[in-house]
Write a protein that holds these residues in place. Structure first.
Motif, PDB file in Angstrom:
ATOM      1  N   ALA A  59       0.811  -1.213   0.000  1.00  0.00           N
ATOM      2  CA  ALA A  59       0.000   0.000   0.000  1.00  0.00           C
ATOM      3  C   ALA A  59       0.845   1.265   0.000  1.00  0.00           C
ATOM      4  O   ALA A  59       0.350   2.343  -0.344  1.00  0.00           O
ATOM      5  CB  ALA A  59      -0.934  -0.008   1.209  1.00  0.00           C
ATOM      6  N   THR A  60       2.117   1.151   0.374  1.00  0.00           N
ATOM      7  CA  THR A  60       2.989   2.331   0.438  1.00  0.00           C
ATOM      8  C   THR A  60       3.789   2.549  -0.835  1.00  0.00           C
ATOM      9  O   THR A  60       4.444   3.583  -0.989  1.00  0.00           O
ATOM     10  CB  THR A  60       3.988   2.216   1.605  1.00  0.00           C
ATOM     11  N   LEU A  61       3.772   1.588  -1.757  1.00  0.00           N
ATOM     12  CA  LEU A  61       4.642   1.676  -2.931  1.00  0.00           C
ATOM     13  C   LEU A  61       4.137   2.736  -3.908  1.00  0.00           C
ATOM     14  O   LEU A  61       2.946   2.796  -4.204  1.00  0.00           O
ATOM     15  CB  LEU A  61       4.725   0.325  -3.641  1.00  0.00           C
ATOM     16  N   PRO A  62       5.033   3.558  -4.415  1.00  0.00           N
ATOM     17  CA  PRO A  62       4.624   4.587  -5.392  1.00  0.00           C
ATOM     18  C   PRO A  62       4.260   3.958  -6.728  1.00  0.00           C
ATOM     19  O   PRO A  62       4.731   2.872  -7.074  1.00  0.00           O
ATOM     20  CB  PRO A  62       5.866   5.468  -5.509  1.00  0.00           C
ATOM     21  N   GLN A  63       3.417   4.640  -7.479  1.00  0.00           N
ATOM     22  CA  GLN A  63       3.042   4.187  -8.818  1.00  0.00           C
ATOM     23  C   GLN A  63       4.109   4.649  -9.803  1.00  0.00           C
ATOM     24  O   GLN A  63       4.084   5.771 -10.309  1.00  0.00           O
ATOM     25  CB  GLN A  63       1.669   4.756  -9.193  1.00  0.00           C
ATOM     26  N   GLN A  64       5.085   3.788 -10.031  1.00  0.00           N
ATOM     27  CA  GLN A  64       6.173   4.118 -10.948  1.00  0.00           C
ATOM     28  C   GLN A  64       6.745   2.838 -11.517  1.00  0.00           C
ATOM     29  O   GLN A  64       6.439   1.738 -11.029  1.00  0.00           O
ATOM     30  CB  GLN A  64       7.272   4.889 -10.217  1.00  0.00           C
ATOM     31  N   ASP A  65       7.558   2.962 -12.549  1.00  0.00           N
ATOM     32  CA  ASP A  65       8.192   1.780 -13.118  1.00  0.00           C
ATOM     33  C   ASP A  65       9.098   1.135 -12.075  1.00  0.00           C
ATOM     34  O   ASP A  65       9.757   1.839 -11.293  1.00  0.00           O
ATOM     35  CB  ASP A  65       9.026   2.165 -14.334  1.00  0.00           C
ATOM     36  N   PRO A  66       9.142  -0.196 -12.038  1.00  0.00           N
ATOM     37  CA  PRO A  66      10.007  -0.860 -11.059  1.00  0.00           C
ATOM     38  C   PRO A  66      11.471  -0.467 -11.246  1.00  0.00           C
ATOM     39  O   PRO A  66      11.954  -0.320 -12.377  1.00  0.00           O
ATOM     40  CB  PRO A  66       9.804  -2.351 -11.353  1.00  0.00           C
ATOM     41  N   LEU A  67      12.174  -0.296 -10.150  1.00  0.00           N
ATOM     42  CA  LEU A  67      13.597  -0.004 -10.206  1.00  0.00           C
ATOM     43  C   LEU A  67      14.372  -1.230 -10.677  1.00  0.00           C
ATOM     44  O   LEU A  67      14.016  -2.370 -10.365  1.00  0.00           O
ATOM     45  CB  LEU A  67      14.105   0.408  -8.823  1.00  0.00           C
ATOM     46  N   ARG A  68      15.438  -0.987 -11.418  1.00  0.00           N
ATOM     47  CA  ARG A  68      16.312  -2.071 -11.864  1.00  0.00           C
ATOM     48  C   ARG A  68      17.252  -2.452 -10.717  1.00  0.00           C
ATOM     49  O   ARG A  68      17.990  -1.591 -10.206  1.00  0.00           O
ATOM     50  CB  ARG A  68      17.127  -1.639 -13.090  1.00  0.00           C
TER      51      ARG A  68
END
Length: 311
Positions: free
Chosen positions: A184-193
């Motif tokens: 629930a805390t994760l930002p909506q963005q592309d996954p980090l490599r």
């Protein structure tokens, strides 16, 4: 994780044990237990910790394969203080037979090798049933992938085998709640490599598609850059690591080479100077017991999420 108080709480939660015989799936085998094991042992620090968190030390006569590679922290030392280490590294068949085991919890490359002297087949004639770590099954059978649920499967199966199913389910429910809270805390963005660096300088030993860190990294909002490598823990070349340019490098801390030494190697090797994670000094250290399947995976996912996203 403090084992003794936690186990005491779980003992209070435990309901009636399942009636034996019970049958569980272990890789590509079904294994039936006519009675609760009374002389069990486990291999490696993470598998042993699964036994401890379920409160099973009174059913154990020892453990194998820890001190040859790892040092125990205070919690682990307290949890297994009364148990002997039967073998510092992979045990021989004679060691396990000599301990009069009626259960061994191990895995492929976690105490057993394909074609080695210690396997479920070689121990069966001596009345020693083996339950295999789910993550390790990829070495002997096809699998769709890896998931944190694989650790839950092992906890659930151990709960069934040892008649503490309610205790196992209480743990899994708590861990799932923690995972949901992290998600629930994760930002909506592309996954980090993300690259996992276990060891090795000439060629790195890392986590492929079927190793637990791939699932942990995904749960924390990242992507293992070696997720296309159809193996679990394996060696790769440095060239694809450089080409895939990880934004974060996860260091697995254990053995004679310290985490700081591993980071220094990456920082001071000219070929790695342009890697995003090296340029920005984005390293995350996980202990071996956190990076391999076991009770500390959930806490480690929170550590990864905080490192990835600054939360």
């Amino acid at each position: 994780m403090k084992y003794l108080p936690f186990v005491a709480v779980l003992l209070g939660l435990a309901g009636p044990a399942l009636a034996h015989p019970v049958t569980v799936q272990s890789c590509d085998r079904e294994v039936t237990f006519d009675a609760i094991p009374q002389r069990a042992a486990s291999n490696d620090v993470n598998l042993t910790e699964m036994m401890l968190v379920l409160g099973l030390t009174d059913r154990m006569v020892g453990y194998t394969g820890i001190s040859g590679w790892n040092k125990l922290d205070a919690d682990m030392r307290a949890g297994i203080a009364a148990l002997p280490e039967l073998s510092e590294k992979y045990p021989s068949k004679e060691v396990l037979i000599g301990a009069d085991l009626d259960f061994w919890f191990a895995g492929w490359n976690y105490g057993m090798r394909i074609g080695g002297e210690v396997t479920p087949e070689t121990l069966a004639p001596f009345g020693i049933p083996v339950y295999e770590l789910t993550e390790s099954c990829i070495h002997i059978m096809a699998r769709d992938g890896i998931a944190v649920d694989d650790m839950f499967t092992d906890i659930r199966n151990l709960g069934t085998i040892f008649g503490v199913a309610d205790r196992a389910e209480a743990l899994i429910t708590g861990w799932q709640s923690e995972l949901d809270a992290i998600a629930a805390t994760l930002p909506q963005q592309d996954p980090l490599r993300v690259f996992v660096y276990d060891s090795g300088e000439d060629t790195p030993f890392t986590a492929g598609r079927y190793a637990m860190p791939s699932a942990m990294i995904a749960a924390a909002g990242g992507r293992n850059i070696m997720e296309d490598v159809d193996s679990s823990w394996t060696r790769v070349a440095w060239e694809p690591v450089v080409e895939r340019d990880p934004q974060v490098i996860v260091i697995v801390n254990y053995g004679d080479v310290t985490a700081e030494q591993k980071m220094d190697f990456l920082r001071n090797t000219p070929a790695f100077a342009g890697i995003d994670a090296v340029v920005n000094n984005r390293f995350v250290v996980l202990d071996y017991v956190e990076a391999t399947p076991g009770p500390r995976n959930i806490r480690a996912i929170r550590t990864l999420a905080q490192a990835f996203h600054g939360q």
